[in-house]
Write an enzyme that holds these catalytic residues in place. Structure first.
Site, PDB file in Angstrom:
ATOM      1  N   HIS A 375       0.804  -1.237   0.000  1.00  0.00           N
ATOM      2  CA  HIS A 375       0.000   0.000   0.000  1.00  0.00           C
ATOM      3  C   HIS A 375       0.828   1.274   0.000  1.00  0.00           C
ATOM      4  CE1 HIS A 375      -3.933  -1.930   0.931  1.00  0.00           C
ATOM      5  NE2 HIS A 375      -3.153  -2.824   1.516  1.00  0.00           N
ATOM      6  N   LYS A 568      -8.878  13.752   5.105  1.00  0.00           N
ATOM      7  CA  LYS A 568      -8.045  12.548   5.089  1.00  0.00           C
ATOM      8  C   LYS A 568      -7.015  12.717   6.191  1.00  0.00           C
ATOM      9  CE  LYS A 568      -7.037  13.608   0.668  1.00  0.00           C
ATOM     10  NZ  LYS A 568      -7.144  12.528  -0.311  1.00  0.00           N
ATOM     11  N   ARG A 569      -6.227  11.670   6.492  1.00  0.00           N
ATOM     12  CA  ARG A 569      -5.178  11.838   7.480  1.00  0.00           C
ATOM     13  C   ARG A 569      -4.270  13.008   7.076  1.00  0.00           C
ATOM     14  NH1 ARG A 569      -4.689   7.864  11.610  1.00  0.00           N
ATOM     15  NH2 ARG A 569      -2.774   9.004  12.086  1.00  0.00           N
ATOM     16  N   LYS A 574       0.404  14.276   1.555  1.00  0.00           N
ATOM     17  CA  LYS A 574      -0.956  14.539   1.064  1.00  0.00           C
ATOM     18  C   LYS A 574      -1.180  16.041   0.813  1.00  0.00           C
ATOM     19  CE  LYS A 574      -2.903  10.531   3.537  1.00  0.00           C
ATOM     20  NZ  LYS A 574      -3.544   9.688   2.506  1.00  0.00           N
ATOM     21  N   THR A 679      -8.795   6.360  -1.845  1.00  0.00           N
ATOM     22  CA  THR A 679     -10.105   5.767  -2.081  1.00  0.00           C
ATOM     23  C   THR A 679     -11.206   6.798  -1.873  1.00  0.00           C
ATOM     24  OG1 THR A 679      -9.903   4.895   0.151  1.00  0.00           O
ATOM     25  CG2 THR A 679      -9.591   3.340  -1.650  1.00  0.00           C
ATOM     26  N   LYS A 683     -15.042   7.971  -3.645  1.00  0.00           N
ATOM     27  CA  LYS A 683     -16.286   8.255  -2.902  1.00  0.00           C
ATOM     28  C   LYS A 683     -16.855   9.615  -3.285  1.00  0.00           C
ATOM     29  CE  LYS A 683     -14.330   5.476   0.772  1.00  0.00           C
ATOM     30  NZ  LYS A 683     -13.495   5.492   1.986  1.00  0.00           N
TER      31      LYS A 683
END
Ligand code: F58
Length: 832
Positions: A375, A568-569, A574, A679, A683
């Site tokens: 991952h 998100k985290r 990110k 992911t 969504k």
């Protein structure tokens, strides 16, 4: 048949008395009242929402148990191949709504609860999230369980029953504060199986001896023993009686360990301490996302969970009395990242030490059984354990790892006799100080398939971190399975009105079983009435989120503004920092505008949410900056509705279900090549939002599916990242004037003490800008400008949203699970 297995004389009594579950509103109502009065020992006079939730959940649980028992019995009777999904994280969220929808009992429950004086939304809202995961990896495991049950695969999940899930996040004075999440107070969804226990050994030493045939055998002796107790959670499939099992292990002191001698002789404290030490193993989920911090307790968790699970799997296999070589025909085990890699070693140990198989025969069985999913390519997230720690905690396993490595390196040497470096590069043991066990390499060597989670990511692992292994094993061992999400939770449950509208146009709810039929929506893109309904639903979802923001933060946001969401985290890769720098830039621009110009500006609400790992200082600075920017911007009268900055506390699965359907634009803006898949991008699009994103992870495939005219892509490409980083190192890159203005504003103290954010600024400006924020800043700003322009044309915007949703069929986790089943597990659904 299953019934035929009951002895004749008792069969009638059993079959005629089988619990049938409720079939209509009245029967359901009766069940709820019965649970309130008996199970909970309360009455209608003191039945609050919590009690009503509990009774409702228990009624549905009873309903699930029936199908669950049948599913388990069928699996046993048909003796079919099973897939075991080993994951240290299962981020399940709430179970009640999901159970109601999957068994199609929500309408019954709604009207029954109504008659009893409760609103179903309030009742659903009482449930704590089962938050046994950090982020994407754990949520993926939860989507997979839903798909495996819905597609009737005989599947088991195996994990740990943490007493504390991911911490709850509070924001105090703009800072993240962590609060423990004790979630087990009342959990109607789990069944303790006090009769299903496994004793797990740690520490001790290995003694070699000779068996009757003169063969040398290894005996792992001494050390301490901890007992694993199984807790089972039923996993209902959608519109099928298949109900699978998620088995979570909880640790307790082994019965012999609780020393009554000590206890009675007054050493009460140390006796209790032993007890507590055992219970510590399953006490808490490690809260790191994409970071590995080799803590001994974590390795203990891993072995505890893996050993208990394998014992269970082997016990089940042995019931069928088949030959060992048939094991891979009956059992497939998927390793969700490297966390369960010890299972490879443990199975080899069972086969050679306990069952007396020869090494080669055992190893062939092991490698045919396992598959490994990677991952991440981030080096800091790749698991490594010090050899010394292994020696101490799992001495026999270390010997087996050395043997696995020896045989592996011998085969490599034979094939690449001239490449001496190759051996040290691919060795499972890293010859560093101290020596380390490389878990990813062990997982590759011990599996028959290795997969990444999106096309770009699967290419990257094959050309970078696992390049040598592709040479050694050939490209066939490596494959891609692009992630997916369950449309049941992420559309039908989270966005009921949109789901209903889609059903009305695609021929009912079958699209939830075959998401590709969403393509029927495309013919309605030009239908004005349809577009209007679509837009109304989005607006209603935004009103719902606006109310939530008002109730939690006391900030009023305008639901007509563009909702721009990044949840998100929090992680530097990110790039929430890129987003907040962009927000500051927007703010500075608004401040410079004339009243006339401001009137033309498109109003925006920038919404952030996400947890930072408690030890990740830089991520916490990012949260602090976002909150400080919010407190300046949100009360600036020059800005008004044009910009609001919101940080939503404690982002989790149930909050995602409110936030995602309300987004117009969501941000997936990782440095190219760093986000394996993502992911939530899927969504958001499935819920009728557009995305702004980099060419990274699954964004690339989303673009391929929905068309590049329906996505706002920007930024550098993954193939250029290395060169750009190189330029930074050699000072060949300067921060441009836009970003410089942002830095000036921060360092002038406009958003609170400049010292607090010095590190955030200098990471980009002075320390190599590893995540290429400055390289991508201008194209990010330009792309956001395009977003503003396009949002003004609502008809066109809505058309894009509809077209995108119509083309999202590929991203169902059902598609994904079918690929695993065919390509990796070699397993068939069980007919129901
Ligand atoms: C995530 N990994 C990836 N790891 O970052 C994301 O791109 C991908 O979509 C998702 O997996 C599913 O494939 C992730 O969430 C963790 O949280 C680990 C937890 C344990 C420590 C190491 C990171």
């Amino acid at each position: 048949s299953v019934e035929a297995s009951i002895p004749e004389p008792q069969r009638e009594a059993w079959t005629k008395n089988q619990f049938d579950g409720f079939k209509n509103k009245d029967e359901f109502e009766k069940e709820v009242v019965r649970h309130v009065e008996t199970t909970l020992a309360r009455s209608m006079f003191n039945c609050d929402d919590v009690a009503a939730y509990s009774a409702t959940a228990l009624a549905f649980r009873d309903r699930l148990i029936k199908d669950w028992n049948k599913t388990q019995q069928r699996q046993t009777f048909t003796d079919s191949k099973r897939i075991y999904y080993l994951s240290l994280e299962f981020l399940m969220g709430r179970a009640l709504d999901n159970a109601m929808l999957n068994v199609k009992g929500k309408d019954i429950a709604k009207s029954a609860l109504d008659e009893l004086g409760f609103r179903i939304e309030d009742i659903i809202g009482q449930e704590n999230d089962a938050a046994l995961g950090n982020g994407g990896l754990g949520r993926l495991a939860a989507c997979f369980l839903d798909s495996m049950a819905s597609l009737n695969y005989p599947a088991w999940g195996y994990g740990l029953r943490y007493r504390y899930g991911i911490f709850k996040q509070e924001i105090i004075d703009g800072y993240q504060v962590e609060v423990p999440d004790y979630w087990l107070d009342f959990n109607p969804w789990e069944f303790p199986r006090h009769d299903v226990t496994v004793d797990i050994q740690f520490y001790g030493h290995v003694r070699k001896s000779q068996d009757a045939n003169g063969k040398t055998v290894a005996n792992w002796e001494g050390g301490e023993t901890v007992t694993a107790v199984a807790y089972d959670m039923p996993i209902p499939g959608y519109d099928t009686p298949s109900t699978n099992n998620l088995r979570l292990w909880s640790s307790k002191a082994a019965s012999g360990e609780f020393d009554f001698q000590k206890f009675n002789s007054g050493e009460y404290e140390s006796s209790v301490a032993d007890q507590q030490r055992a219970e510590t193993i399953s006490a808490v989920l490690y809260p790191n996302d994409n970071l590995d911090r080799g803590k001994e307790l974590r390795l203990k968790q891993q072995y505890f969970w893996v050993a208990a699970s394998l014992y269970d799997i082997v016990r089940r296999f042995k019931k069928s009395k088949r030959a060992w070589r048939e094991f891979p025909d009956q059992v497939a085990i998927q390793l969700n990242d490297t966390h369960p890699t010890l299972a490879v070693v443990e199975l080899q140990r069972i086969l050679i030490d306990k069952e007396g198989l020869e090494w080669d025969e055992a190893w062939a069985i092991v490698t045919a059984t396992f598959g490994y999913t990677n991952h991440t390519v981030l080096p800091e997230a790749l698991e490594k354990w010090p050899v010394g720690l292994f020696q101490h905690l799992l001495p026999r396993h270390l010997q087996i790892i050395y043997d696995i490595n020896l045989f592996f390196l011998q085969s490599v040497e034979k094939r690449f006799p001239d490449d001496r470096d190759m051996l040290s590069r691919v060795s499972i043991i890293e010859e560093s100080q101290p020596k380390m066990v490389r878990m990813a390499y062990l997982a590759i060597v011990g599996s028959h398939k290795v997969n990444g989670v999106a096309e770009l990511h699967s290419d990257l692992i094959q050309t970078t971190i696992f390049k040598d292994f592709v040479k050694i094993y050939g490209a066939d061992k490596f494959t891609n399975v692009t992630n997916g999400i369950t449309p049941r939770r992420w559309l039908h449950q989270a966005n009921p009105r949109l789901s209903e509208l889609i059903a009305s146009k695609t021929g009912g709810y079958d699209y939830l079983k075959d998401l590709t039929t969403l393509n029927k929506l495309e013919q309605y893109v030009d239908d004005k009435a349809f577009r209007k309904e679509w837009a109304e639903i989005k607006y209603a979802n935004k009103v719902r989120l606006a109310k939530y923001i008002k109730s939690t933060l006391d900030i009023t946001v305008n639901p007509a503004a563009l909702f721009d969401v990044q949840v998100k985290r929090i992680h530097e890769y990110k790039r929430q920092q890129l987003n907040i720098f962009g927000v500051i830039y927007r703010y500075l621009q608004i401040k410079e505008m004339s009243a006339e110009e401001r009137k033309k500006q498109a109003p925006r609400v920038s919404i952030f949410g996400g947890k930072a790992a408690p030890g990740y200082w830089m991520a916490k600075q990012i949260i602090h900056l976002i909150n400080n920017v919010g407190s300046v911007v949100n009360k600036d009268p020059d800005v008004g509705d044009l910009l609001k900055v919101i940080f939503l506390e404690d982002y989790n699965v149930s909050k995602a279900e409110i936030i995602i359907p309300a987004s117009d634009l969501s941000e997936h803006i990782s440095t190219a090549g760093t986000e394996a898949s993502g992911t939530s991008n899927m969504k958001f699009v499935l819920n009728g939002g557009l995305i702004i994103g980099t060419c990274d992870g699954a964004n690339i495939e989303i673009t391929r599916e929905i068309g590049q005219e329906n996505i706002f892509l920007f930024g550098t490409l993954s193939e250029d990242v290395e060169d750009l980083r190189h330029n930074h190192t050699y000072g060949k890159h300067a921060v441009d004037s836009g970003l410089q203005k942002v830095f000036d504003a921060i360092t002038s103290g406009k958003f609170g003490d400049a010292n607090d954010f010095g590190a955030l600024v200098s990471a980009v400006r002075d320390h190599g800008d590893y995540y290429l924020v400055s390289d991508d800043f201008q194209s990010y700003i330009d792309t956001q400008k395009m977003v503003d322009e396009e949002y003004k044309n609502q008809e066109e915007w809505v058309s894009k949203c509809i077209r995108s949703v119509a083309r999202m069929g590929f991203f169902s986790s059902d598609r994904c699970i079918n690929e695993y089943a065919e390509e990796i597990w070699n397993i068939e659904p069980l007919a129901v």
